[in-house]
Design an enzyme around this catalytic site. Structure first.
Site, mmCIF file in Angstrom:
data_model
loop_
_atom_site.group_PDB
_atom_site.id
_atom_site.type_symbol
_atom_site.label_atom_id
_atom_site.label_comp_id
_atom_site.label_asym_id
_atom_site.label_seq_id
_atom_site.Cartn_x
_atom_site.Cartn_y
_atom_site.Cartn_z
ATOM 1 C CG HIS A 1 -1.969 1.045 1.220
ATOM 2 N ND1 HIS A 1 -3.208 0.872 1.788
ATOM 3 C CD2 HIS A 1 -1.977 2.314 0.715
ATOM 4 C CE1 HIS A 1 -3.928 1.971 1.637
ATOM 5 N NE2 HIS A 1 -3.186 2.864 0.990
ATOM 6 C CG HIS B 1 -1.201 6.131 -2.736
ATOM 7 N ND1 HIS B 1 -2.241 5.812 -3.577
ATOM 8 C CD2 HIS B 1 -1.585 5.746 -1.485
ATOM 9 C CE1 HIS B 1 -3.227 5.272 -2.863
ATOM 10 N NE2 HIS B 1 -2.847 5.222 -1.593
ATOM 11 C CG HIS C 1 -7.560 3.163 -0.777
ATOM 12 N ND1 HIS C 1 -6.854 2.447 -1.718
ATOM 13 C CD2 HIS C 1 -6.670 4.045 -0.232
ATOM 14 C CE1 HIS C 1 -5.596 2.878 -1.733
ATOM 15 N NE2 HIS C 1 -5.463 3.850 -0.845
ATOM 16 C CD GLU D 1 -7.730 6.553 4.714
ATOM 17 O OE1 GLU D 1 -6.754 7.239 5.040
ATOM 18 O OE2 GLU D 1 -8.149 6.499 3.541
ATOM 19 C CG ASP E 1 -1.575 5.739 2.699
ATOM 20 O OD1 ASP E 1 -1.774 5.639 1.474
ATOM 21 O OD2 ASP E 1 -2.436 6.162 3.490
ATOM 22 C CG ASP E 2 -0.062 8.924 0.407
ATOM 23 O OD1 ASP E 2 0.060 8.930 -0.831
ATOM 24 O OD2 ASP E 2 -1.091 8.533 0.983
#
Length: 317
Positions: free
Chosen positions: A14, A16, A194, A197, A275-276
């Site tokens: 996961h 990005h 997704h 969340e 994630d980011d």
């Protein structure tokens, strides 16, 4: 403990790519492409990385992605992330990219893809990092827009292992994208999304039943629905959980409240991801270390989480 966690062989499921754009690279690309930025310097930008919710983060994320213009830019972005993988013993990664973020700015789909896939190929040959690319639809846009993106992707189908769904969750349930996911599956793509969340457990049910996903991205709100939890455990559906992201975006008030280890001990196939990472203050090892620091994660739990990530790969070795 950090060094031990860093050395643990793991997969990242996961991530990005646009969210791995570190401030230093963002400024370098802006200069290369002669783009004026609203921040004076790297430190000012870092100070802007304080978010109250998902939408505040996304607003900055899309502003940052505007510096990505050329094939070389996308190569450099992806290569910088792969160097982090190598440094943290991430032996396999399945990153997302959001074509619509770029095609809507007039960047040709094939330019974006060429830069990313070129770096992923070099990551395998030069760094020994395996990968599988996931094309992700933006859920705040329409299903029709997603279908156009799928049409653009079909000539390059061998470049992807799956399609996914990301961006603003609230008000954009998985059911909104059932038709394009049906099409993608008929074209031979695996599917992920997704869900859960910020969105409710109902969104996870929809992702499983309507989008027929192989993996749930995030999914932390599943714990609010006992019947859903039982299904996830029984079917061993992997969850790609992102602890630092969840606290930065106020899904949990602080790391001590995170439910990832509770889920692990109940038999859920949870994994640890970043994630980011440029925006949330850490890559995979930092996420593992946060669980050790704030939740008392044991070595045995860390090994199980790392093994889960390797088991949950869409691309099997």
């Amino acid at each position: 403990m950090y060094d031990w966690l860093n050395a643990l062989p793991k997969a990242e499921l996961h991530l990005h790519l646009e969210g791995s754009l570190e401030p230093e690279l963002l400024f370098a690309l802006a200069e290369r492409n002669r783009i004026a930025l609203p921040w004076d310097d790297v430190e000012t930008l870092r100070k802007a990385y304080a978010f109250n919710n998902l939408q505040e983060f996304l607003d900055l994320y899309y502003r940052g992605a505007d510096v990505l213009r050329t094939e070389q830019d996308f190569y450099d972005l992806t290569w910088a992330y792969l160097l982090r993988c190598k440094a943290q013993n991430v032996v396999h990664t399945e990153p997302f990219f959001d074509p619509q973020t770029h095609t809507d700015r007039g960047i040709p789909f094939e330019v974006v893809l060429a830069g990313i896939t070129g770096a992923l190929k070099d990551g395998k040959s030069k760094l020994g990092v395996d990968s599988g690319l996931i094309l992700s639809f933006l859920r705040h846009l329409s299903q029709e827009e997603a279908e156009k993106t799928l049409d653009q992707a079909l000539p390059f189908r061998d470049a992807f292992v799956a399609v996914g769904l990301d961006s603003s969750e609230m008000g954009h349930p998985p059911s909104k994208f059932q038709r394009v996911f049906d099409r993608a599956r008929n074209e031979g793509f695996l599917t992920v999304a997704h869900a859960g969340e910020e969105g409710p457990p109902e969104y996870i049910w929809e992702a499983l039943d309507l989008l027929k996903i192989q993996r749930i991205d995030h999914g932390v709100r599943a714990i609010e629905d006992e019947r859903l939890m039982q299904r996830i455990i029984d079917e061993q559906i992997p969850l790609t959980v992102c602890p630092l992201s969840n606290t930065k975006l106020c899904v949990f008030d602080d790391m001590a409240q995170h439910n990832i280890l509770d889920m692990l001990e109940r038999g859920v196939k949870v994994t640890v991801n970043s994630d980011d990472p440029a925006y949330f203050g850490g890559y995979v090892t930092e996420n593992f270390h946060a669980l050790y620091t704030h939740l008392g994660m044991t070595e045995d739990q860390a090994k199980r989480l790392a093994q889960n990530s390797l088991d949950a790969r869409l691309v099997k070795p």
